[in-house]
Motif scaffolding. Structure first.
Motif, mmCIF file in Angstrom:
data_model
loop_
_atom_site.group_PDB
_atom_site.id
_atom_site.type_symbol
_atom_site.label_atom_id
_atom_site.label_comp_id
_atom_site.label_asym_id
_atom_site.label_seq_id
_atom_site.Cartn_x
_atom_site.Cartn_y
_atom_site.Cartn_z
ATOM 1 N N TYR A 70 0.742 -0.725 -0.124
ATOM 2 C CA TYR A 70 -0.299 -0.401 -0.208
ATOM 3 C C TYR A 70 0.784 0.763 -0.504
ATOM 4 O O TYR A 70 1.791 1.571 0.608
ATOM 5 N N PRO A 71 0.340 2.578 0.002
ATOM 6 C CA PRO A 71 0.963 4.090 -0.442
ATOM 7 C C PRO A 71 1.787 3.986 0.679
ATOM 8 O O PRO A 71 2.737 4.250 0.252
ATOM 9 N N ASP A 72 1.774 4.292 2.140
ATOM 10 C CA ASP A 72 2.214 3.984 3.163
ATOM 11 C C ASP A 72 3.491 3.823 3.267
ATOM 12 O O ASP A 72 4.291 4.015 3.244
ATOM 13 N N TYR A 74 5.201 1.713 0.417
ATOM 14 C CA TYR A 74 5.516 1.831 -0.970
ATOM 15 C C TYR A 74 6.654 3.540 -0.324
ATOM 16 O O TYR A 74 7.555 3.493 -1.236
ATOM 17 N N LYS A 75 5.957 4.746 -0.264
ATOM 18 C CA LYS A 75 6.437 6.243 0.179
ATOM 19 C C LYS A 75 7.614 5.669 1.602
ATOM 20 O O LYS A 75 9.184 6.150 1.160
ATOM 21 N N ARG A 102 -0.362 0.082 -9.690
ATOM 22 C CA ARG A 102 0.487 0.907 -9.970
ATOM 23 C C ARG A 102 1.865 0.022 -11.138
ATOM 24 O O ARG A 102 2.109 0.560 -11.512
ATOM 25 N N VAL A 122 1.921 -3.228 -6.165
ATOM 26 C CA VAL A 122 1.678 -2.080 -5.531
ATOM 27 C C VAL A 122 0.207 -1.206 -6.067
ATOM 28 O O VAL A 122 0.090 -1.434 -6.953
ATOM 29 N N ASP A 124 -2.840 1.739 -5.260
ATOM 30 C CA ASP A 124 -3.336 3.017 -4.660
ATOM 31 C C ASP A 124 -4.508 2.762 -4.253
ATOM 32 O O ASP A 124 -5.452 3.195 -4.470
#
Length: 180
Positions: A70-72, A74-75, A102, A122, A124
């Motif tokens: 999830y985005p958290d 990934y970032k 993504r 991945v 979003d």
């Protein structure tokens, strides 16, 4: 496989020792429930290392075939779009929505002393979890998971290792998902 040495009778010189392969047994008992709140219906949520960082809020979903990031996360891993490999198949989320990923990325996952390379998709989308690991990862580790016992066990050399889940984290994730 572990190796045991068992005594055998020698015809002329007393006992001799024979090698015997004894398979490791992955099992759960009532003792494995000690420390858990019973009865419960909690997901198995664990912590492991991914990309060199300790990741909390990892859901083990043996009903899924796809590992998800999830985005958290990934970032947090400072991943960039050019780190991703194309992944064109849409996914269906828990709430029935279609999600276009993504892309996909291969990352090392460390559980205890074992490291397995995992292909993560991945996405979003919101999730209280940082990642979901599924059958592919469990099978690579030769692991067995139990939501009832809030544990995952896998063979490592001549012993069985285990990862203990966090019921409090699982419950926090459930509340977060409901409130979202």
């Amino acid at each position: 496989m572990s190796v045991a040495r068992l005594p055998t009778e020698g015809a002329d010189s007393g006992p001799k020792w024979a090698k015997m392969d004894i398979p490791l047994a992955l099992s759960f008992s009532d003792e494995d429930k000690i420390g858990t709140i019973q009865p419960h219906n909690d997901a198995l949520v664990i912590t492991f290392r991914i990309g060199g960082y300790d990741m909390k809020r990892v859901m083990v979903d043996q009903g899924s075939a796809a590992e998800i990031i999830y985005p958290d996360l990934y970032k947090g891993l400072n991943l960039r779009p050019d780190d991703l490999i194309a992944y064109d198949s849409p996914l269906v989320s828990f709430d029935g929505k279609t999600i276009i990923p993504r892309g996909q990325i291969r990352l090392p996952v460390q559980a205890g002393s074992e490291v397995v390379e995992v292909n993560f998709i991945v996405v979003d989308a919101y999730s209280p979890y940082t990642t979901i690991v599924a059958r592919t990862w469990l099978h690579a580790l030769e692991a067995v998971s139990s939501t009832l016992h809030q544990k995952m066990k896998y063979p490592s050399g001549v012993r069985i290792e285990e990862i203990v889940g966090s019921q409090s984290t699982a419950r926090q994730c459930l509340v977060a998902a409901i409130l979202h």
